[in-house]
Design a protein around this motif. Structure first.
Motif, PDB file in Angstrom:
ATOM      1  N   TYR A  63      58.636  17.663  17.693  1.00 43.92           N
ATOM      2  CA  TYR A  63      59.722  18.423  18.312  1.00 43.92           C
ATOM      3  C   TYR A  63      60.729  17.469  18.935  1.00 43.92           C
ATOM      4  N   TYR A  64      61.948  17.976  19.149  1.00 46.15           N
ATOM      5  CA  TYR A  64      63.006  17.167  19.762  1.00 46.15           C
ATOM      6  C   TYR A  64      63.827  18.089  20.654  1.00 46.15           C
ATOM      7  N   ILE A  65      64.205  17.597  21.834  1.00 46.01           N
ATOM      8  CA  ILE A  65      64.973  18.424  22.784  1.00 46.01           C
ATOM      9  C   ILE A  65      66.464  18.156  22.599  1.00 46.01           C
ATOM     10  N   ILE A  66      67.259  19.207  22.574  1.00 45.13           N
ATOM     11  CA  ILE A  66      68.707  19.012  22.634  1.00 45.13           C
ATOM     12  C   ILE A  66      69.306  19.912  23.716  1.00 45.13           C
ATOM     13  N   GLY A  67      70.503  19.518  24.153  1.00 39.90           N
ATOM     14  CA  GLY A  67      71.259  20.352  25.087  1.00 39.90           C
ATOM     15  C   GLY A  67      72.455  20.899  24.314  1.00 39.90           C
ATOM     16  N   ASN A  68      73.644  20.360  24.621  1.00 36.45           N
ATOM     17  CA  ASN A  68      74.840  20.805  23.894  1.00 36.45           C
ATOM     18  C   ASN A  68      75.129  19.934  22.671  1.00 36.45           C
ATOM     19  N   GLY A  69      74.269  18.975  22.368  1.00 36.31           N
ATOM     20  CA  GLY A  69      74.461  18.149  21.166  1.00 36.31           C
ATOM     21  C   GLY A  69      75.725  17.307  21.192  1.00 36.31           C
ATOM     22  N   SER A  70      76.166  16.900  22.394  1.00 37.34           N
ATOM     23  CA  SER A  70      77.425  16.148  22.471  1.00 37.34           C
ATOM     24  C   SER A  70      77.218  14.644  22.457  1.00 37.34           C
ATOM     25  N   ASN A  71      75.967  14.219  22.281  1.00 35.07           N
ATOM     26  CA  ASN A  71      75.706  12.783  22.178  1.00 35.07           C
ATOM     27  C   ASN A  71      74.770  12.509  20.996  1.00 35.07           C
ATOM     28  N   LEU A  72      74.868  13.351  19.973  1.00 36.98           N
ATOM     29  CA  LEU A  72      73.891  13.282  18.877  1.00 36.98           C
ATOM     30  C   LEU A  72      74.537  13.055  17.516  1.00 36.98           C
ATOM     31  N   GLY A 131      78.552  18.095  28.176  1.00 33.96           N
ATOM     32  CA  GLY A 131      77.101  18.205  27.985  1.00 33.96           C
ATOM     33  C   GLY A 131      76.454  19.121  29.003  1.00 33.96           C
ATOM     34  N   THR A 132      75.136  19.276  28.846  1.00 32.34           N
ATOM     35  CA  THR A 132      74.344  20.025  29.813  1.00 32.34           C
ATOM     36  C   THR A 132      73.838  19.076  30.894  1.00 32.34           C
ATOM     37  N   LEU A 133      73.315  19.654  31.963  1.00 34.18           N
ATOM     38  CA  LEU A 133      72.773  18.830  33.045  1.00 34.18           C
ATOM     39  C   LEU A 133      71.544  18.049  32.566  1.00 34.18           C
ATOM     40  N   VAL A 137      71.291  14.047  32.790  1.00 30.66           N
ATOM     41  CA  VAL A 137      70.274  13.293  33.545  1.00 30.66           C
ATOM     42  C   VAL A 137      69.613  12.282  32.596  1.00 30.66           C
ATOM     43  N   THR A 138      69.284  12.738  31.383  1.00 34.96           N
ATOM     44  CA  THR A 138      68.652  11.849  30.393  1.00 34.96           C
ATOM     45  C   THR A 138      69.516  10.611  30.152  1.00 34.96           C
ATOM     46  N   MET A 139      70.833  10.840  30.034  1.00 33.18           N
ATOM     47  CA  MET A 139      71.768   9.747  29.714  1.00 33.18           C
ATOM     48  C   MET A 139      72.316   9.064  30.969  1.00 33.18           C
ATOM     49  N   ALA A 141      74.702  10.267  32.648  1.00 36.69           N
ATOM     50  CA  ALA A 141      76.107  10.364  32.235  1.00 36.69           C
ATOM     51  C   ALA A 141      77.029  10.010  33.392  1.00 36.69           C
ATOM     52  N   GLY A 142      78.173   9.458  33.041  1.00 36.60           N
ATOM     53  CA  GLY A 142      79.124   9.083  34.086  1.00 36.60           C
ATOM     54  C   GLY A 142      80.527   8.941  33.549  1.00 36.60           C
ATOM     55  N   ALA A 143      81.478   8.957  34.471  1.00 36.83           N
ATOM     56  CA  ALA A 143      82.890   8.784  34.105  1.00 36.83           C
ATOM     57  C   ALA A 143      83.697   8.543  35.379  1.00 36.83           C
ATOM     58  N   ILE A 187      60.853  16.388  29.441  1.00 37.92           N
ATOM     59  CA  ILE A 187      61.890  17.422  29.319  1.00 37.92           C
ATOM     60  C   ILE A 187      62.403  17.734  30.722  1.00 37.92           C
ATOM     61  N   VAL A 188      63.719  17.685  30.891  1.00 34.79           N
ATOM     62  CA  VAL A 188      64.307  18.040  32.181  1.00 34.79           C
ATOM     63  C   VAL A 188      64.400  19.559  32.240  1.00 34.79           C
ATOM     64  N   LEU A 189      63.901  20.146  33.337  1.00 31.79           N
ATOM     65  CA  LEU A 189      63.885  21.604  33.478  1.00 31.79           C
ATOM     66  C   LEU A 189      64.901  22.080  34.521  1.00 31.79           C
ATOM     67  N   ARG A 213      93.698  12.538  32.056  1.00 31.37           N
ATOM     68  CA  ARG A 213      93.480  11.177  31.540  1.00 31.37           C
ATOM     69  C   ARG A 213      92.665  11.217  30.256  1.00 31.37           C
ATOM     70  N   ARG A 214      91.667  12.131  30.211  1.00 30.74           N
ATOM     71  CA  ARG A 214      90.866  12.274  28.985  1.00 30.74           C
ATOM     72  C   ARG A 214      91.753  12.694  27.811  1.00 30.74           C
ATOM     73  N   ARG A 215      92.573  13.731  28.063  1.00 30.98           N
ATOM     74  CA  ARG A 215      93.431  14.230  26.975  1.00 30.98           C
ATOM     75  C   ARG A 215      94.387  13.149  26.473  1.00 30.98           C
TER      76      ARG A 215
HETATM   77  C1  LIG Z   1      84.545  14.285  23.772  1.00 31.44           C
HETATM   78  C2  LIG Z   1      83.339  13.705  24.473  1.00 31.44           C
HETATM   79  C3  LIG Z   1      83.498  13.028  25.668  1.00 31.44           C
HETATM   80  C4  LIG Z   1      82.384  12.481  26.318  1.00 31.44           C
HETATM   81  N1  LIG Z   1      82.565  11.825  27.510  1.00 31.44           N
HETATM   82  C5  LIG Z   1      81.507  11.304  28.142  1.00 31.44           C
HETATM   83  C6  LIG Z   1      81.675  10.613  29.388  1.00 31.44           C
HETATM   84  O1  LIG Z   1      82.776  10.505  29.917  1.00 31.44           O
HETATM   85  N2  LIG Z   1      80.566  10.097  29.978  1.00 31.44           N
HETATM   86  C7  LIG Z   1      79.332  10.212  29.429  1.00 31.44           C
HETATM   87  O2  LIG Z   1      78.353   9.714  30.025  1.00 31.44           O
HETATM   88  N3  LIG Z   1      79.132  10.856  28.257  1.00 31.44           N
HETATM   89  C8  LIG Z   1      80.188  11.396  27.606  1.00 31.44           C
HETATM   90  N4  LIG Z   1      79.998  12.056  26.415  1.00 31.44           N
HETATM   91  C9  LIG Z   1      78.640  12.107  25.810  1.00 31.44           C
HETATM   92  C10 LIG Z   1      77.798  13.347  26.189  1.00 31.44           C
HETATM   93  O3  LIG Z   1      78.639  14.439  26.510  1.00 31.44           O
HETATM   94  C11 LIG Z   1      76.846  13.045  27.340  1.00 31.44           C
HETATM   95  O4  LIG Z   1      75.917  12.038  26.994  1.00 31.44           O
HETATM   96  C12 LIG Z   1      76.070  14.308  27.772  1.00 31.44           C
HETATM   97  O5  LIG Z   1      75.372  14.027  28.961  1.00 31.44           O
HETATM   98  C13 LIG Z   1      75.051  14.776  26.721  1.00 31.44           C
HETATM   99  O6  LIG Z   1      74.582  16.061  27.094  1.00 31.44           O
HETATM  100  P1  LIG Z   1      74.084  17.107  25.986  1.00 31.44           P
HETATM  101  O7  LIG Z   1      73.571  18.296  26.705  1.00 31.44           O
HETATM  102  O8  LIG Z   1      75.147  17.339  24.991  1.00 31.44           O
HETATM  103  O9  LIG Z   1      72.876  16.297  25.355  1.00 31.44           O
HETATM  104  P2  LIG Z   1      72.489  16.136  23.818  1.00 31.44           P
HETATM  105  O10 LIG Z   1      73.596  15.441  23.105  1.00 31.44           O
HETATM  106  O11 LIG Z   1      72.029  17.423  23.271  1.00 31.44           O
HETATM  107  O12 LIG Z   1      71.251  15.120  23.951  1.00 31.44           O
HETATM  108  C14 LIG Z   1      71.478  13.787  24.405  1.00 31.44           C
HETATM  109  C15 LIG Z   1      70.131  13.166  24.781  1.00 31.44           C
HETATM  110  O13 LIG Z   1      69.585  13.880  25.892  1.00 31.44           O
HETATM  111  C16 LIG Z   1      68.320  14.453  25.537  1.00 31.44           C
HETATM  112  N5  LIG Z   1      68.237  15.757  26.215  1.00 31.44           N
HETATM  113  C17 LIG Z   1      69.137  16.760  26.234  1.00 31.44           C
HETATM  114  N6  LIG Z   1      68.719  17.761  27.034  1.00 31.44           N
HETATM  115  C18 LIG Z   1      67.522  17.385  27.523  1.00 31.44           C
HETATM  116  C19 LIG Z   1      66.565  17.986  28.412  1.00 31.44           C
HETATM  117  N7  LIG Z   1      66.761  19.172  28.986  1.00 31.44           N
HETATM  118  N8  LIG Z   1      65.425  17.295  28.681  1.00 31.44           N
HETATM  119  C20 LIG Z   1      65.173  16.087  28.114  1.00 31.44           C
HETATM  120  N9  LIG Z   1      66.031  15.484  27.283  1.00 31.44           N
HETATM  121  C21 LIG Z   1      67.199  16.120  27.000  1.00 31.44           C
HETATM  122  C22 LIG Z   1      68.281  14.527  24.031  1.00 31.44           C
HETATM  123  O14 LIG Z   1      66.951  14.495  23.549  1.00 31.44           O
HETATM  124  C23 LIG Z   1      69.083  13.266  23.669  1.00 31.44           C
HETATM  125  O15 LIG Z   1      68.259  12.123  23.754  1.00 31.44           O
HETATM  126  C24 LIG Z   1      81.090  12.620  25.748  1.00 31.44           C
HETATM  127  C25 LIG Z   1      80.942  13.314  24.529  1.00 31.44           C
HETATM  128  C26 LIG Z   1      82.053  13.864  23.897  1.00 31.44           C
HETATM  129  C27 LIG Z   1      81.861  14.617  22.618  1.00 31.44           C
END
Ligand SMILES: Cc1cc2nc3c(=O)[nH]c(=O)nc-3n(C[C@H](O)[C@H](O)[C@H](O)COP(=O)(O)OP(=O)(O)OC[C@H]3O[C@@H](n4cnc5c(N)ncnc54)[C@H](O)[C@@H]3O)c2cc1C
Length: 309
Positions: A63-72, A131-133, A137-139, A141-143, A187-189, A213-215
């Motif tokens: 199995y594999y966990i995804i959120g909004n798929g914005s880093n895949l 993305g989702t929270l 947290v997994t990544m 994420a920052g900006a 898995i982050v809950l 700035r992003r746009r």
């Molecule tokens: C246009 C654009 C701009 C972006 N700008 C930024 C930015 O400024 N900064 C930044 O840091 N990122 C940025 N991103 C990347 C992305 O949005 C982030 O990494 C975001 O945090 C990923 O969240 P997601 O829910 O889409 O995760 P996914 O892409 O679905 O998954 C990413 C990783 O997290 C894991 N994951 C997801 N949900 C869970 C969960 N609940 N529990 C355990 N693991 C989980 C997945 O297995 C995978 O390894 C950008 C992406 C796009 C398309």
């Protein structure tokens, strides 16, 4: 692996409409790439996630966990096994004082908007990250100078045995675009954040400024997974280099392989110009890595996660 059997087992606990068979992953990623997953399941309670994880383990199903798929970036052959999407069905956000408690499937934009409504500052940086929270947290994420590490208190997580426990900020091992979550297959809950009281107009103005700035700088009109590469880690005494600048200085602005391209707006973004395949995207990413390595001696590690079995 018997997909019919695992589908039957999942449907004993989970609503049929939340179990999708042979579903194209391109519908679930901002890159708009990826073949069919055997099963995509969209749990709506922690107990359901637990049930899925245990069922997969007992039946030897990956199995594999995804959120909004914005880093895949997902293979055109898709995924053999179960994709667990932690998203809208688990997206409650509750605010009490300066504390925000949110389920992992909540979008960062939703949390940032709610925080702004309550005049809470500290989460403006996350509003434009799509993305989702849980993904954030997994990544870590920052900006714009902020990252999850600055605002998180703790996260409720599940391990591969279905055991649920709380991890403090320190035990999450949050670093530059990494955490303990992926390393340990957790898995982050749910997540607790601590923000600060601020002025609503200033918070909204900051969000507006960051999004402007992003746009201006990012190719938001084209499918991508954001910054494709991480910032290189500088060696002692060296200055910080940036992936986008190194790619631009390597003469790769707009470089294309089929439908995959280095964005001509921001060289740190690989974009899907239309119909890009997994192979074209991975070839292009490899070409960028090799070219930058040979010109500048710097290896660009990918930030994007690849799903391929
Ligand atoms: C246009 C654009 C701009 C972006 N700008 C930024 C930015 O400024 N900064 C930044 O840091 N990122 C940025 N991103 C990347 C992305 O949005 C982030 O990494 C975001 O945090 C990923 O969240 P997601 O829910 O889409 O995760 P996914 O892409 O679905 O998954 C990413 C990783 O997290 C894991 N994951 C997801 N949900 C869970 C969960 N609940 N529990 C355990 N693991 C989980 C997945 O297995 C995978 O390894 C950008 C992406 C796009 C398309």
């Amino acid at each position: 692996m018997d997909i019919n059997l695992i589908t039957e087992i999942l449907s004993r606990k989970i609503l049929k409409e939340n179990i999708l068979i042979n579903e194209p992953m391109k519908k679930y990623t901002t890159f708009r790439v990826g073949g069919p997953a055997d099963i995509i399941v969209k749990p709506s309670a922690i107990e359901e996630i637990q049930y899925i994880v245990v069922a997969c383990k007992e039946n030897n199903v990956p199995y594999y966990i995804i959120g909004n798929g914005s880093n895949l970036l997902v293979d055109d052959l898709g995924f053999r096994g179960v994709i667990i999407q932690v998203y809208k069905n688990l997206s409650d956000v509750v605010i009490e004082g300066t504390t925000v408690r949110a389920q992992a499937g909540a979008l960062l934009s939703k949390i940032a908007t709610k925080a702004a409504d309550e005049s809470l500052t500290g989460f403006e940086f996350a509003h434009g990250i799509p993305g989702t929270l849980g993904g954030a947290v997994t990544m870590n994420a920052g900006a714009y100078g902020g990252e999850i590490k600055d605002v998180i208190v703790s996260a409720k997580v599940m391990n591969q045995d279905g055991k649920v426990y709380e991890l403090s900020k320190e035990s999450l091992e949050l670093g530059y675009r990494k955490s303990i979550i992926e390393k340990e297959g957790l898995i982050v809950l749910e997540v607790t954040l601590d923000l600060a009281k601020g002025k609503k107009e200033e918070i909204l103005a900051t969000i507006k400024d960051f999004n402007g700035r992003r746009r201006d700088k990012q190719p938001l009109d084209k499918p991508s997974a954001g910054s494709t590469f991480k910032r290189p880690v500088p060696k002692e005494g060296e200055m910080q280099l940036y992936a986008g600048k190194l790619i631009e200085d390597s003469g790769l602005r707009g470089f294309r392989i089929g439908g995959a391209a280095v964005s001509d707006k921001h060289c740190g973004f690989v974009v899907n110009e239309g119909g890009a395949t997994f192979e074209e995207l991975t070839k292009l990413i490899k070409h960028v890595q090799d070219t930058v390595q040979s010109k500048f001696g710097v290896y660009l590690e990918t930030e994007v996660k690849v799903i391929k079995n």
